[in-house]
Write a protein that holds these residues in place. Structure first.
Motif, mmCIF file in Angstrom:
data_model
loop_
_atom_site.group_PDB
_atom_site.id
_atom_site.type_symbol
_atom_site.label_atom_id
_atom_site.label_comp_id
_atom_site.label_asym_id
_atom_site.label_seq_id
_atom_site.Cartn_x
_atom_site.Cartn_y
_atom_site.Cartn_z
ATOM 1 N N SER A 63 41.360 32.022 27.788
ATOM 2 C CA SER A 63 41.344 31.659 29.234
ATOM 3 C C SER A 63 42.511 30.600 29.564
ATOM 4 O O SER A 63 43.135 30.572 30.608
ATOM 5 N N GLU A 98 34.360 40.950 31.233
ATOM 6 C CA GLU A 98 34.854 39.616 31.962
ATOM 7 C C GLU A 98 36.327 39.438 31.860
ATOM 8 O O GLU A 98 36.764 38.972 32.733
ATOM 9 N N TYR A 99 36.706 39.400 30.721
ATOM 10 C CA TYR A 99 37.904 38.836 30.432
ATOM 11 C C TYR A 99 38.979 39.995 31.160
ATOM 12 O O TYR A 99 39.972 39.406 31.735
ATOM 13 N N GLN A 102 38.971 39.303 34.620
ATOM 14 C CA GLN A 102 39.738 38.113 34.939
ATOM 15 C C GLN A 102 41.223 38.363 35.066
ATOM 16 O O GLN A 102 41.961 38.016 35.930
ATOM 17 N N GLN A 106 43.919 37.997 38.497
ATOM 18 C CA GLN A 106 45.064 37.233 38.093
ATOM 19 C C GLN A 106 46.534 38.105 38.465
ATOM 20 O O GLN A 106 47.510 37.291 39.094
#
Length: 279
Positions: A63, A98-99, A102, A106
């Motif tokens: 992250s 989840e990643y 994300q 972005q």
């Protein structure tokens, strides 16, 4: 950058790596910037970003790598190669959902770049069939808000989304994702593609639902029929597209829904054939 690269070596320190990444990604003044296209350290910066974001590192470090990847250069531009990396990560089912989501969030920062919007829509459409529930749900929600584009672009995108939903809806077994996908279909049926395409897709899906509907399929059938009714009753379906929904509603004995469609389009004479006592 060199300090972070050194910390990533087999004998490196994760504490040192965290400190280096947090420094590189800090937005406090004086803040670090992404390299410009002519910066001598651009290749090293990209190598670091890729190594951190795609490597076998703790989620927190990755992250932090994403925070660096999202930086703009001193001219306010983002690094184009980062977008391609985000697309690869988001489309990789081996990574944590989840990643991946994300990264999907972005990459929206690049959607106004040349060709980027089409790549984003293509990826999101592909992810409607992803093995992960959360990724499918995110994709369906994201596709309710298509990027800015010409009318021809939007027609193309909507056609692809409807085709993907037509393939996925018959096998989607998660109730939340099913609702999300139907919400997506309702959103794209509002133009510029005539709603007949969405009505046709729902008819194809409902053709696979037996009548009478087995008890375990009743919630799915009800959701599909409600979506069909909503699209067929909408003002945009006033050029006769609504007629395509009537046979399916009759087949499932949803006369109240049928009456709503008929009345929405002032089909008074036809509406009289549907008795008030019908349900």
């Amino acid at each position: 950058v060199r300090l972070a690269q050194a910390a990533m070596q087999p004998d490196g320190s994760e504490v040192l790596l965290a400190q280096a990444l947090q420094t590189l990604g800090s937005t406090a003044e004086p803040s670090w910037r992404a390299p410009t296209e002519t910066s001598p350290d651009r290749a090293a910066w990209l190598d670091l970003v890729r190594a951190v974001c795609t490597g076998n590192l703790p989620r927190e470090r990755r992250s932090e790598g994403l925070a660096i990847a999202l930086l703009t250069d001193r001219e306010g531009k983002r690094v184009g190669e980062v977008f391609d990396m985000l697309v690869a990560i988001a489309g990789d089912p081996a990574r944590e959902p989840e990643y991946r989501t994300q990264c999907l969030i972005q990459m929206q920062a690049w959607r106004d770049g040349p060709g980027r919007a089409d790549m984003i829509v293509s990826l999101q459409t592909q992810l409607l069939a992803d093995p992960e529930r959360d990724v499918r749900l995110f994709a369906a929600d994201a596709l309710t808000r298509l990027p800015e584009g010409s009318e021809e672009q939007k027609k193309n995108w909507i056609g692809r989304v409807i085709a993907a939903l037509r393939e996925r809806l018959p096998v989607e077994n998660n109730a939340s994702v099913l609702r999300g996908m139907l919400d997506c279909l309702l959103a794209v049926s509002n133009g510029p593609v005539p709603p007949g395409a969405a009505i046709g897709a729902l008819n194809v899906v409902l053709d696979g639902v037996p009548v009478p509907v087995p008890p375990d399929q009743e919630p799915r059938a009800d959701a599909l029929l409600r979506a069909l009714t909503t699209i067929a009753a909408a003002p945009l379906a006033d050029q006769g597209q609504w007629v395509g929904a009537c046979e399916m509603l009759l087949r499932h004995e949803r006369r109240r829904m049928l009456r709503h469609v008929l009345e929405s389009h002032n089909a008074v004479l036809l509406a009289k054939e549907v008795r008030n006592s019908d349900t």
